[in-house]
Write a protein that holds these residues in place. Structure first.
Motif, PDB file in Angstrom:
ATOM      1  N   ILE A 218     -32.914  76.427  25.630  1.00 31.56           N
ATOM      2  CA  ILE A 218     -32.736  74.978  25.672  1.00 31.56           C
ATOM      3  C   ILE A 218     -31.264  74.664  25.396  1.00 31.56           C
ATOM      4  O   ILE A 218     -30.654  75.256  24.494  1.00 31.56           O
ATOM      5  N   PRO A 219     -30.655  73.781  26.151  1.00 36.25           N
ATOM      6  CA  PRO A 219     -29.236  73.457  25.923  1.00 36.25           C
ATOM      7  C   PRO A 219     -28.986  73.026  24.477  1.00 36.25           C
ATOM      8  O   PRO A 219     -29.860  72.471  23.803  1.00 36.25           O
ATOM      9  N   ASP A 220     -27.759  73.272  23.990  1.00 38.06           N
ATOM     10  CA  ASP A 220     -27.428  72.967  22.602  1.00 38.06           C
ATOM     11  C   ASP A 220     -27.650  71.496  22.273  1.00 38.06           C
ATOM     12  O   ASP A 220     -28.075  71.160  21.160  1.00 38.06           O
ATOM     13  N   GLY A 221     -27.375  70.608  23.212  1.00 41.18           N
ATOM     14  CA  GLY A 221     -27.556  69.182  22.951  1.00 41.18           C
ATOM     15  C   GLY A 221     -29.016  68.790  22.778  1.00 41.18           C
ATOM     16  O   GLY A 221     -29.312  67.708  22.242  1.00 41.18           O
ATOM     17  N   GLU A 222     -29.935  69.629  23.244  1.00 44.26           N
ATOM     18  CA  GLU A 222     -31.367  69.339  23.127  1.00 44.26           C
ATOM     19  C   GLU A 222     -32.068  70.291  22.163  1.00 44.26           C
ATOM     20  O   GLU A 222     -33.303  70.255  22.029  1.00 44.26           O
ATOM     21  N   ALA A 223     -31.297  71.136  21.483  1.00 43.66           N
ATOM     22  CA  ALA A 223     -31.909  72.162  20.627  1.00 43.66           C
ATOM     23  C   ALA A 223     -32.703  71.549  19.479  1.00 43.66           C
ATOM     24  O   ALA A 223     -33.789  72.028  19.125  1.00 43.66           O
ATOM     25  N   CYS A 224     -32.180  70.482  18.875  1.00 41.49           N
ATOM     26  CA  CYS A 224     -32.897  69.870  17.754  1.00 41.49           C
ATOM     27  C   CYS A 224     -34.259  69.327  18.206  1.00 41.49           C
ATOM     28  O   CYS A 224     -35.267  69.453  17.498  1.00 41.49           O
ATOM     29  N   ASP A 225     -34.299  68.722  19.411  1.00 41.36           N
ATOM     30  CA  ASP A 225     -35.587  68.244  19.932  1.00 41.36           C
ATOM     31  C   ASP A 225     -36.535  69.419  20.155  1.00 41.36           C
ATOM     32  O   ASP A 225     -37.752  69.315  19.920  1.00 41.36           O
ATOM     33  N   GLY A 226     -35.977  70.549  20.608  1.00 39.82           N
ATOM     34  CA  GLY A 226     -36.802  71.733  20.797  1.00 39.82           C
ATOM     35  C   GLY A 226     -37.376  72.239  19.476  1.00 39.82           C
ATOM     36  O   GLY A 226     -38.557  72.617  19.404  1.00 39.82           O
ATOM     37  N   TRP A 227     -36.567  72.244  18.423  1.00 41.59           N
ATOM     38  CA  TRP A 227     -37.057  72.681  17.116  1.00 41.59           C
ATOM     39  C   TRP A 227     -38.100  71.712  16.566  1.00 41.59           C
ATOM     40  O   TRP A 227     -39.070  72.135  15.923  1.00 41.59           O
ATOM     41  N   ARG A 228     -37.940  70.437  16.806  1.00 35.13           N
ATOM     42  CA  ARG A 228     -38.960  69.476  16.351  1.00 35.13           C
ATOM     43  C   ARG A 228     -40.288  69.710  17.081  1.00 35.13           C
ATOM     44  O   ARG A 228     -41.366  69.635  16.482  1.00 35.13           O
ATOM     45  N   GLN A 229     -40.200  69.983  18.384  1.00 31.95           N
ATOM     46  CA  GLN A 229     -41.425  70.273  19.123  1.00 31.95           C
ATOM     47  C   GLN A 229     -42.057  71.568  18.625  1.00 31.95           C
ATOM     48  O   GLN A 229     -43.293  71.675  18.523  1.00 31.95           O
ATOM     49  N   ARG A 230     -41.212  72.547  18.286  1.00 31.53           N
ATOM     50  CA  ARG A 230     -41.724  73.802  17.740  1.00 31.53           C
ATOM     51  C   ARG A 230     -42.497  73.543  16.437  1.00 31.53           C
ATOM     52  O   ARG A 230     -43.576  74.099  16.214  1.00 31.53           O
ATOM     53  N   GLY A 231     -41.979  72.680  15.584  1.00 32.52           N
ATOM     54  CA  GLY A 231     -42.681  72.338  14.348  1.00 32.52           C
ATOM     55  C   GLY A 231     -44.014  71.676  14.615  1.00 32.52           C
ATOM     56  O   GLY A 231     -45.012  71.963  13.934  1.00 32.52           O
ATOM     57  N   ARG A 232     -44.054  70.778  15.618  1.00 33.04           N
ATOM     58  CA  ARG A 232     -45.329  70.111  15.938  1.00 33.04           C
ATOM     59  C   ARG A 232     -46.346  71.111  16.480  1.00 33.04           C
ATOM     60  O   ARG A 232     -47.552  71.012  16.192  1.00 33.04           O
ATOM     61  N   GLU A 233     -45.884  72.067  17.281  1.00 33.20           N
ATOM     62  CA  GLU A 233     -46.806  73.064  17.832  1.00 33.20           C
ATOM     63  C   GLU A 233     -47.388  73.943  16.721  1.00 33.20           C
ATOM     64  O   GLU A 233     -48.579  74.273  16.725  1.00 33.20           O
ATOM     65  N   ILE A 234     -46.547  74.328  15.760  1.00 37.70           N
ATOM     66  CA  ILE A 234     -47.042  75.153  14.654  1.00 37.70           C
ATOM     67  C   ILE A 234     -48.066  74.380  13.834  1.00 37.70           C
ATOM     68  O   ILE A 234     -49.125  74.896  13.473  1.00 37.70           O
ATOM     69  N   GLU A 235     -47.759  73.114  13.550  1.00 36.81           N
ATOM     70  CA  GLU A 235     -48.685  72.312  12.755  1.00 36.81           C
ATOM     71  C   GLU A 235     -50.008  72.119  13.476  1.00 36.81           C
ATOM     72  O   GLU A 235     -51.084  72.179  12.876  1.00 36.81           O
ATOM     73  N   SER A 236     -49.957  71.908  14.782  1.00 40.52           N
ATOM     74  CA  SER A 236     -51.193  71.740  15.545  1.00 40.52           C
ATOM     75  C   SER A 236     -52.023  73.017  15.520  1.00 40.52           C
ATOM     76  O   SER A 236     -53.257  72.970  15.388  1.00 40.52           O
ATOM     77  N   THR A 237     -51.357  74.167  15.640  1.00 35.03           N
ATOM     78  CA  THR A 237     -52.088  75.435  15.590  1.00 35.03           C
ATOM     79  C   THR A 237     -52.654  75.685  14.205  1.00 35.03           C
ATOM     80  O   THR A 237     -53.769  76.193  14.055  1.00 35.03           O
ATOM     81  N   TRP A 238     -51.889  75.315  13.184  1.00 33.81           N
ATOM     82  CA  TRP A 238     -52.326  75.544  11.808  1.00 33.81           C
ATOM     83  C   TRP A 238     -53.617  74.786  11.490  1.00 33.81           C
ATOM     84  O   TRP A 238     -54.460  75.276  10.743  1.00 33.81           O
ATOM     85  N   ARG A 239     -53.798  73.622  12.061  1.00 34.49           N
ATOM     86  CA  ARG A 239     -54.985  72.818  11.762  1.00 34.49           C
ATOM     87  C   ARG A 239     -56.268  73.514  12.198  1.00 34.49           C
ATOM     88  O   ARG A 239     -57.336  73.264  11.634  1.00 34.49           O
ATOM     89  N   TYR A 240     -56.197  74.363  13.203  1.00 40.22           N
ATOM     90  CA  TYR A 240     -57.399  75.019  13.708  1.00 40.22           C
ATOM     91  C   TYR A 240     -57.471  76.485  13.295  1.00 40.22           C
ATOM     92  O   TYR A 240     -58.390  77.192  13.702  1.00 40.22           O
ATOM     93  N   ALA A 241     -56.504  76.956  12.500  1.00 37.90           N
ATOM     94  CA  ALA A 241     -56.518  78.349  12.061  1.00 37.90           C
ATOM     95  C   ALA A 241     -57.550  78.534  10.957  1.00 37.90           C
ATOM     96  O   ALA A 241     -57.879  77.609  10.220  1.00 37.90           O
ATOM     97  N   ARG A 242     -58.041  79.755  10.825  1.00 34.50           N
ATOM     98  CA  ARG A 242     -59.044  80.062   9.820  1.00 34.50           C
ATOM     99  C   ARG A 242     -58.598  81.256   8.976  1.00 34.50           C
ATOM    100  O   ARG A 242     -57.949  82.159   9.461  1.00 34.50           O
ATOM    101  N   GLY A 243     -58.993  81.217   7.726  1.00 31.19           N
ATOM    102  CA  GLY A 243     -58.794  82.358   6.846  1.00 31.19           C
ATOM    103  C   GLY A 243     -57.349  82.783   6.704  1.00 31.19           C
ATOM    104  O   GLY A 243     -56.441  81.982   6.473  1.00 31.19           O
ATOM    105  N   ASP A 244     -57.122  84.088   6.892  1.00 31.96           N
ATOM    106  CA  ASP A 244     -55.800  84.681   6.692  1.00 31.96           C
ATOM    107  C   ASP A 244     -54.795  84.258   7.755  1.00 31.96           C
ATOM    108  O   ASP A 244     -53.594  84.502   7.585  1.00 31.96           O
ATOM    109  N   ALA A 245     -55.244  83.637   8.844  1.00 33.29           N
ATOM    110  CA  ALA A 245     -54.300  83.238   9.893  1.00 33.29           C
ATOM    111  C   ALA A 245     -53.454  82.042   9.477  1.00 33.29           C
ATOM    112  O   ALA A 245     -52.428  81.762  10.109  1.00 33.29           O
ATOM    113  N   ARG A 246     -53.831  81.343   8.412  1.00 34.59           N
ATOM    114  CA  ARG A 246     -53.078  80.148   8.019  1.00 34.59           C
ATOM    115  C   ARG A 246     -51.766  80.491   7.323  1.00 34.59           C
ATOM    116  O   ARG A 246     -50.779  79.772   7.462  1.00 34.59           O
TER     117      ARG A 246
END
Length: 222
Positions: free
Chosen positions: A170-198
């Motif tokens: 992702i271009p440097d000017g859009e990198a922060c938006d990419g990292w914010r989206q990465r955080g949202r994706e992790i949080e969304s996955t975490w909500r459905y994780a079970r047991g040791d996967a969290r």
């Protein structure tokens, strides 16, 4: 000369009476007399001394301790909840707690560095996601096996096809938006994780939150 043993009926009655009176605190001792007369005949009797001229043996039987009295305990009252509260609990799904983000570091604006590179990846199925790795690990997608005549029901064994995702930085000017989206994706996955996967997802979310707060992504807009 053989000795005969005669048991008086009063002995059995006394023992039965003693057992029945065991729970009472006022139970008395029972005295058992063994009487041997001149002919050698043995008589066992309770609470009555032997006749004159007999050899007497006496034994004292202590009453058993009183049995404890069972008192049933009243059941604890059930908590009272309104119908509205019960209906809300039945219809509201449990929401897992949001992963905790570390407290932002106090870094001067002039000392902040740009965020690390972040990548946008595409799967062979045209799905997109954000990755911190420029070359994610390939996946072995299962393939359907068929028999020699092409019948799927006669397929034997298992097979898969290695698929590679294509990623671009992702271009440097859009990198922060990419990292914010990465955080949202992790949080969304975490909500459905079970047991040791969290736990690994919790660590990943904390790392992304630190990048967003301690790099130039944490600068105020403008």
């Amino acid at each position: 000369m053989p000795r005969s043993i005669r048991r008086r009926p009063g002995l059995a009655a006394a023992l039965a009476l003693l057992a029945a009176a065991a729970p009472a605190a006022t139970a008395q001792q029972v005295v058992i007399y063994r009487c041997t007369d001149a002919s050698g005949a043995l008589t066992v009797q309770n609470d009555e001394p032997c006749p004159a001229g007999s050899r007497e043996e006496r034994a004292i039987i202590e009453p058993p301790p009183p049995m404890p009295v069972y008192v049933p305990q009243a059941p604890a009252p059930a908590p009272v909840t309104s119908r509205a509260t019960q209906a809300a609990a039945a219809t509201t799904p449990a929401v897992p707690e949001r992963p905790e983000a570390p407290a932002p570091a106090r870094i001067a604006d002039a000392d902040r560095l740009p965020p690390p590179p972040i990548f946008r990846c595409h799967t062979p199925g045209n799905d997109r996601y954000i990755s911190e790795d420029a070359e994610p690990k390939p996946r072995c997608v299962p393939l359907q096996t068929v028999g020699i005549n092409g019948d799927p029901s006669l397929g034997a064994g298992a097979a898969c096809e290695w698929q590679y995702d294509r990623c671009e930085r992702i271009p440097d000017g859009e990198a922060c938006d990419g990292w914010r989206q990465r955080g949202r994706e992790i949080e969304s996955t975490w909500r459905y994780a079970r047991g040791d996967a969290r736990a690994p997802l919790q660590d990943a979310f904390a790392r992304v939150s630190t990048i967003l707060s301690d790099t130039t992504c944490g600068l105020p807009p403008g």
